[in-house]
Design an enzyme around this catalytic site. Structure first.
Site, mmCIF file in Angstrom:
data_model
loop_
_atom_site.group_PDB
_atom_site.id
_atom_site.type_symbol
_atom_site.label_atom_id
_atom_site.label_comp_id
_atom_site.label_asym_id
_atom_site.label_seq_id
_atom_site.Cartn_x
_atom_site.Cartn_y
_atom_site.Cartn_z
ATOM 1 N N HIS A 186 6.655 -0.601 -7.885
ATOM 2 C CA HIS A 186 6.599 -1.877 -7.133
ATOM 3 C C HIS A 186 6.256 -2.973 -8.133
ATOM 4 O O HIS A 186 5.117 -3.108 -8.559
ATOM 5 C CB HIS A 186 5.529 -1.817 -6.034
ATOM 6 C CG HIS A 186 5.454 -3.068 -5.215
ATOM 7 N ND1 HIS A 186 5.514 -3.058 -3.840
ATOM 8 C CD2 HIS A 186 5.327 -4.369 -5.557
ATOM 9 C CE1 HIS A 186 5.421 -4.293 -3.380
ATOM 10 N NE2 HIS A 186 5.302 -5.112 -4.411
ATOM 11 N N HIS A 208 7.127 -7.195 -9.479
ATOM 12 C CA HIS A 208 7.764 -8.513 -9.364
ATOM 13 C C HIS A 208 8.060 -9.045 -10.758
ATOM 14 O O HIS A 208 7.138 -9.252 -11.549
ATOM 15 C CB HIS A 208 6.838 -9.499 -8.635
ATOM 16 C CG HIS A 208 6.517 -9.077 -7.240
ATOM 17 N ND1 HIS A 208 7.293 -9.434 -6.163
ATOM 18 C CD2 HIS A 208 5.530 -8.283 -6.744
ATOM 19 C CE1 HIS A 208 6.777 -8.899 -5.057
ATOM 20 N NE2 HIS A 208 5.712 -8.191 -5.384
ATOM 21 N N LYS A 220 13.813 -3.428 1.040
ATOM 22 C CA LYS A 220 12.436 -3.876 1.242
ATOM 23 C C LYS A 220 12.293 -4.623 2.563
ATOM 24 O O LYS A 220 13.012 -5.585 2.820
ATOM 25 C CB LYS A 220 12.027 -4.799 0.082
ATOM 26 C CG LYS A 220 10.636 -5.405 0.194
ATOM 27 C CD LYS A 220 9.543 -4.363 0.037
ATOM 28 C CE LYS A 220 8.167 -4.944 0.345
ATOM 29 N NZ LYS A 220 7.405 -5.300 -0.832
ATOM 30 N N HIS A 226 6.332 -3.831 3.339
ATOM 31 C CA HIS A 226 5.113 -4.645 3.209
ATOM 32 C C HIS A 226 4.388 -4.480 4.539
ATOM 33 O O HIS A 226 4.758 -5.090 5.536
ATOM 34 C CB HIS A 226 5.430 -6.114 2.917
ATOM 35 C CG HIS A 226 4.181 -6.923 2.714
ATOM 36 N ND1 HIS A 226 3.752 -7.345 1.473
ATOM 37 C CD2 HIS A 226 3.220 -7.311 3.587
ATOM 38 C CE1 HIS A 226 2.593 -7.973 1.596
ATOM 39 N NE2 HIS A 226 2.249 -7.971 2.879
ATOM 40 N N HIS A 257 1.763 -0.732 -1.618
ATOM 41 C CA HIS A 257 0.422 -1.264 -1.924
ATOM 42 C C HIS A 257 -0.569 -1.092 -0.764
ATOM 43 O O HIS A 257 -1.047 -2.067 -0.193
ATOM 44 C CB HIS A 257 0.478 -2.720 -2.384
ATOM 45 C CG HIS A 257 1.392 -3.640 -1.619
ATOM 46 N ND1 HIS A 257 1.394 -3.731 -0.252
ATOM 47 C CD2 HIS A 257 2.327 -4.506 -2.038
ATOM 48 C CE1 HIS A 257 2.299 -4.618 0.116
ATOM 49 N NE2 HIS A 257 2.882 -5.099 -0.948
ATOM 50 N N ASP A 267 2.483 -3.731 -8.221
ATOM 51 C CA ASP A 267 2.599 -5.021 -7.536
ATOM 52 C C ASP A 267 2.208 -6.149 -8.475
ATOM 53 O O ASP A 267 1.682 -7.177 -8.025
ATOM 54 C CB ASP A 267 1.745 -5.047 -6.251
ATOM 55 C CG ASP A 267 2.115 -6.205 -5.341
ATOM 56 O OD1 ASP A 267 3.193 -6.799 -5.538
ATOM 57 O OD2 ASP A 267 1.312 -6.520 -4.441
HETATM 58 C C1 NCD Z 1 3.652 -10.821 -4.111
HETATM 59 C C2 NCD Z 1 4.406 -11.954 -4.790
HETATM 60 O O1 NCD Z 1 3.754 -12.837 -5.369
HETATM 61 O O2 NCD Z 1 5.631 -11.950 -4.786
HETATM 62 N N1 NCD Z 1 2.280 -11.223 -3.950
HETATM 63 C C3 NCD Z 1 1.224 -10.408 -3.773
HETATM 64 O O3 NCD Z 1 0.123 -10.918 -3.531
HETATM 65 N N2 NCD Z 1 1.317 -9.109 -3.863
HETATM 66 C C4 NCD Z 1 4.315 -10.462 -2.823
HETATM 67 C C5 NCD Z 1 3.824 -9.168 -2.230
HETATM 68 O O4 NCD Z 1 4.112 -8.082 -2.739
HETATM 69 O O5 NCD Z 1 3.145 -9.219 -1.203
HETATM 70 ZN ZN ZN Z 2 4.614 -7.030 -4.170
#
Ligand code: NCD
Ligand code: ZN
Length: 346
Positions: A13, A15, A99, A136, A174, A247
């Site tokens: 996971h 970003h 997702k 999520h 998460h 995450d």
């Molecule tokens: C994530 C993001 O910034 O894209 N933020 C987070 O707090 N984890 C989005 C997510 O996974 O909820």
């Molecule tokens: Zn995330």
């Protein structure tokens, strides 16, 4: 034990964003990780196979020479998602999951799902072809306290969905609560859960006591201490139901240190060292490899990595940069608040 060699880990996971931010954060992951499940919550989101192919190309183009990394793409589920496109995406081999963002649950989730019945045809297709749904897992009802949103999601969304479509393979992304740990434990082969590094390190006091710490704010928000302890127990248990999803979610400092600050902790840089620290504290260093490198591929039905990574425990603590410099602005690296001695040898 002062040295440890494990199969190269994967992040289930992650970003990576796009453009200048992608350029800056990708090497932080690729330095230690072989593959990652890439979250699709760009603006606009990665909805179709074509979007995912184009985003994957941008990721590979941003990879510095000499580094190897395989992005495992995901599609952002919308109420307009076409089941045949999802089936084509899975068949392409490039897309490994879809997702589900409940609309409004987190960063860039406004295009997400308001009414699950509108995406039932997509979910039925996924159940038939075995394509996992990453969830999520938080309800967005303003009446529900933010610290209860995960537990309520399990009872009111996830459990009914799994009763309706038991064949659907689901990853609870998460998880942050003992309820999440318990639900994943009992879910059978079609259910797994990712756990972040930071949720094993901080509880809600770290965010709120003694002054607000925006760089510890993420969603789902860290909960009480008993939940942090449950997550550590689950991750270090050796159970294949749990695996790493960092995450890691970069936002520039200007948007974190803000009157309405963005959610997300940026942990790509130091996750592996932090995990070795946590697993050693739990007397489970021998289970680190399962959590970072074996259980994820098993759930996603992918081969494990053959390359390895070595860690060494040294007297001097690790020193990480306070910030990663990106063309979009500085990004603060998650700091655990205690010394960590497990250095990753690269
Ligand atoms: C994530 C993001 O910034 O894209 N933020 C987070 O707090 N984890 C989005 C997510 O996974 O909820
Ligand atoms: Zn995330």
């Amino acid at each position: 034990m002062t040295t440890l060699t494990i199969r190269r880990p994967d992040d289930w996971h992650l970003h990576l964003r796009d453009g200048a931010m992608l350029q800056a954060v990708l090497p932080e992951t690729a330095r230690h990780f072989a593959r990652a499940i890439i979250m699709p919550n760009l603006v606009p989101p990665v909805v179709t196979l074509d979007d995912a192919v184009a985003y994957r190309d941008r990721i590979l183009a941003a990879l510095p020479q000499g580094m190897t990394f395989e992005p495992l793409m995901t599609l952002y589920l919308t109420e307009g998602t076409d089941p045949t496109d999802v089936e084509r995406a899975a068949a392409s081999g490039l897309v490994k999951a879809v997702k589900l963002y409940p609309a409004g649950a987190t960063t860039n989730s406004h295009s997400g799902v308001r009414d699950l019945t509108k995406v039932m045809a997509v979910l039925e297709t996924m159940a038939r072809i075995g394509l996992p749904l990453c969830t999520h897992g938080e309800v967005t009802d303003p009446e529900v306290d933010i610290f209860d949103r995960e537990a309520v999601f399990i009872d009111t969304v996830l459990a009914p969905l799994r009763r309706r479509l038991p064949e659907l393979r689901i990853v609870m992304e998460h998880i942050t609560t003992e309820e999440g740990v318990a639900y994943a434990a009992d879910g059978g082969e079609n259910l797994a859960a990712t756990i972040t590094t930071h949720h094993m390190i901080i509880n809600r006091n770290h965010i709120l006591a003694g002054g607000i710490k925006p760089h510890y704010y993420c969603l789902p928000v860290a909960k009480r201490e008993k939940h942090r302890l449950a997550l550590r127990k689950a991750a270090t248990s050796g159970s294949p139901r749990y695996f790493l999803g960092t995450d890691s979610a970069p936002h520039v400092d200007a948007l974190k240190e803000h009157a309405c600050g963005c959610a997300g902790c940026f942990t790509a840089t130091n996750t592996l060292s932090l995990l070795a620290h946590v697993f050693e504290e739990e007397g489970a260093l021998d289970r680190l490899e399962g959590f970072t490198s074996l259980h994820g591929p098993a759930f996603y039905r992918l081969p494990v990595n053959t390359a390895t990574v070595a860690l060494e425990k040294r007297a001097e603590p690790c020193v990480w940069p306070d910030k990663i410099v990106s063309g979009a602005g500085p990004v603060t690296v998650f700091q655990p608040g205690f010394p960590v001695h497990w250095h990753v040898l690269t």
